[in-house]
Write an enzyme that holds these catalytic residues in place. Structure first.
Site, PDB file in Angstrom:
ATOM      1  N   GLY A 152      36.340  38.500  40.560  1.00  0.00           N
ATOM      2  CA  GLY A 152      37.184  39.818  40.944  1.00  0.00           C
ATOM      3  C   GLY A 152      37.936  39.516  40.105  1.00  0.00           C
ATOM      4  CB  THR A 153      37.622  39.330  36.656  1.00  0.00           C
ATOM      5  OG1 THR A 153      36.680  39.638  36.521  1.00  0.00           O
ATOM      6  CG2 THR A 153      38.572  37.945  36.728  1.00  0.00           C
ATOM      7  N   GLY A 154      36.759  42.100  37.903  1.00  0.00           N
ATOM      8  CA  GLY A 154      37.305  43.443  38.067  1.00  0.00           C
ATOM      9  C   GLY A 154      38.125  44.381  39.382  1.00  0.00           C
ATOM     10  CB  CYS A 155      38.536  43.778  42.463  1.00  0.00           C
ATOM     11  SG  CYS A 155      36.528  43.568  43.564  1.00  0.00           S
ATOM     12  CB  THR A 201      34.641  34.593  36.351  1.00  0.00           C
ATOM     13  OG1 THR A 201      34.274  34.119  36.565  1.00  0.00           O
ATOM     14  CG2 THR A 201      35.513  33.803  34.581  1.00  0.00           C
ATOM     15  CE  LYS A 232      35.447  46.094  34.866  1.00  0.00           C
ATOM     16  NZ  LYS A 232      35.224  45.580  36.118  1.00  0.00           N
TER      17      LYS A 232
END
Ligand SMILES: Cc1ncc(COP(=O)(O)OP(=O)(O)O)c(N)n1
Ligand SMILES: Cc1ncsc1CCOP(=O)(O)O
Ligand SMILES: [Mg+2]
Length: 526
Positions: free
Chosen positions: A243-246, A241, A208
């Protein structure tokens, strides 16, 4: 330990999306798609277990949770972390895996090698009918910079967890840490990192690029062992932003649990995150620099839950309206659409070039109701404004209409976008921009669209060959030549789109039935 590898060996079952949960129907049982998340708790509920449960719920998938650590965390950062004893993590894993029919395991914060060890142990003890896919989000540092899993976990990740993963989703910092600190500051370096990570054993890698310096786009690099795909989306200016990865990893898990292939799952997940960020960019929760976003954006619009889900086979008999023709035969758009559906049309497009906006909107709303009650998708040609206002299932745009990536950002992740393509380059671009299907033509000469270059069956074949998306043929097609179109035999050519063959006719119902029969017979033969 055996590789999980479940997404390759799933049995073919009939999956349907309902208003509440995605279910698999086999004979009389109704099974709900299920994800297990193994991750840390975030007291601020923007990331971790809380985000995972929310995104799965938003995508219509059940989510069980095994908690590895509890963090005291808010929008200002992480104040404290408490690791759960590995034995207790193991108890939770046993509880869930011995009872639930988990389709996909997703891992987030795995804060110690001992916790990774108990996870590996339990996964080998409970292969869950060999159907489990594993999504590994190698969480190491919070958005605020707090270390959530230190370098002690690196060797067990590299040697034992990554080889089992179906996909890993590191950001550039995590990718760099897994690769011993290599520099990753450009898309070229992301590609090279994805390749090196793939050599550690996961089937797919998604690096990412959200943290990449100096880029106006957010670029993620996807590698399947052979091919790279760069997935672009515009950067959204927002503090929300956290928590975007989870969310991305859990959304991939949810889509896999519903039966998607990996690339589609990744694309839907990226679209979902972009839409949630865009939708929530101005909300204020907490006083810190990392606000959470609203995973349930779709609940703001209860209509969207009623929308039909697009399947490529919906392109089989694509009816495109033309009110000049319908006026000539003295019928309304609504009556024309009803008759086309009754005759077997599998998707409808309202292509009303001369309509007044107010009148068109009212007719479009009525057609949405008819199509929904028949489980047929309704798209609007060119007019994104009308599509939004009547909550159509999507739009069809041409090469000189609004660009597909912009349409996607306006319509969100779930709406259908079709785009007209005459060339291989346009087909590549359509896929990159996030379209769902391609309309290709005019295959034969037609009076319906003036000054439109005819591409012939050879041109159609070229577009199909270059396209990763399903294709529908259009232009001069009717009962007499539909079979010759389908006979080109490209697997992604899913059907024909017709205007005059249905609507410049006295009886739409009769013509639709005849064309449906012709297409069904040609499908049987080829
Ligand atoms: C299914 C399908 N394919 C192609 C077209 C043509 O769309 P476009 O290129 O935008 O041309 P107009 O229809 O706007 O004249 C289509 N409408 N549907
Ligand atoms: C809209 C469009 N785009 C390419 S050809 C065409 C017209 C198709 O109409 P018909 O089915 O009457 O040939
Ligand atoms: Mg157009």
């Amino acid at each position: 330990m055996q590789s999980l590898g479940g997404i390759r060996s799933w049995p073919a079952t009939w999956r349907t999306t309902t208003a509440s949960m995605t279910t698999t129907t086999t004979e009389s049982v109704r099974k709900v798609a299920q994800v297990l998340t193994v991750a840390g708790s975030d007291s601020g509920a923007g990331a971790g277990i809380q985000a995972d449960i929310k995104v799965c719920a938003a995508r219509g998938v059940y989510c069980a949770s095994v908690i590895t650590a509890v963090t005291a965390q808010n929008t200002r950062g992480v104040q404290s972390v408490h690791l759960l004893p590995p034995d207790f993590v193991s108890e939770q894993l046993k509880s869930v895996l011995s009872d639930f029919e988990v389709d996909v395991v997703k891992t987030g914060m795995l804060p110690s090698p001992e916790i990774v060890e108990v996870l590996l142990q339990n996964l080998s003890e409970y292969p869950v009918r060999g159907r489990v896919a594993l999504v590994v989000d190698p969480v190491m540092v919070s958005t605020s910079g707090h270390v959530l899993a230190g370098s002690s976990i690196l060797s067990i990740f590299r040697e034992r967890l990554l080889p089992l993963a179906d996909i890993i989703t590191p950001n550039v910092k995590e990718a760099s840490a897994l690769l011993g600190g290599v520099r990753i500051q450009t898309v070229a370096e992301m590609r090279s990192a994805a390749k090196s990570l793939h050599q550690m054993g996961p089937r797919f890698v998604l690096v990412k690029g959200g943290d990449l310096p100096d880029s106006s786009d957010s670029v993620d690099v996807y590698f399947d062992g052979n091919e790279f795909h760069e997935l672009h989306s515009p950067r959204i200016a927002t503090r929300n932003t956290h928590g975007t990865g989870c969310t991305l990893a859990s959304c991939i898990a949810a889509e896999l649990a519903k039966g998607s292939n990996m690339l589609s799952a990744v694309k839907v997940a990226k679209r979902f995150v972009d839409s949630a960020l865009n939708y929530s960019k101005d909300i204020v929760i907490g006083s810190g620099m990392q606000g959470p976003f609203d995973h349930f954006l779709s609940l703001k619009d209860p209509q969207s839950y009623r929308q039909s889900t697009f399947k490529p086979d919906d392109l089989f008999l694509y009816a495109v309206t033309d009110s000049r023709m319908n006026k000539k035969w003295n019928r309304s758009i609504v009556d024309a659409v009803k008759a086309a559906i009754e005759g077997g049309a599998t998707i409808i497009q309202l292509r009303e070039k001369e309509a007044e906006t107010r009148e068109f909107l009212e007719e479009a709303k009525s057609c949405v109701d008819i199509c929904r009650s028949n489980g047929v998708c309704l798209l609007i040609n060119d007019r994104i404004d009308i599509a939004i206002a009547c909550d159509a299932d999507g739009v069809h745009v041409g090469q000189s209409d609004m660009p597909v990536d912009l349409v996607r950002s306006l319509l969100g992740p779930d709406k259908i976008i079709g785009v007209s393509c005459k060339t291989q380059e346009q087909a590549h671009q359509a896929w990159k921009d996030g379209a769902d299907y391609i309309g290709s033509g005019g295959v034969f000469p037609t009076n319906t669209k003036a000054n439109n270059r005819t591409i012939g069956l050879d041109g159609l074949r070229e577009v199909c060959k270059a396209s990763k998306l399903p294709v529908v043929a259009i232009g001069g097609i009717g009962i007499s030549n539909a079979e010759s179109v389908m006979r080109i035999g490209e697997p992604n050519l899913k059907g024909v789109a017709v205007v005059s063959a249905l609507f410049d006719q006295e009886c739409v119902l009769t013509q639709a039935k005849k064309l449906h029969k012709t297409l069904t017979e040609s499908k049987r033969e080829h």
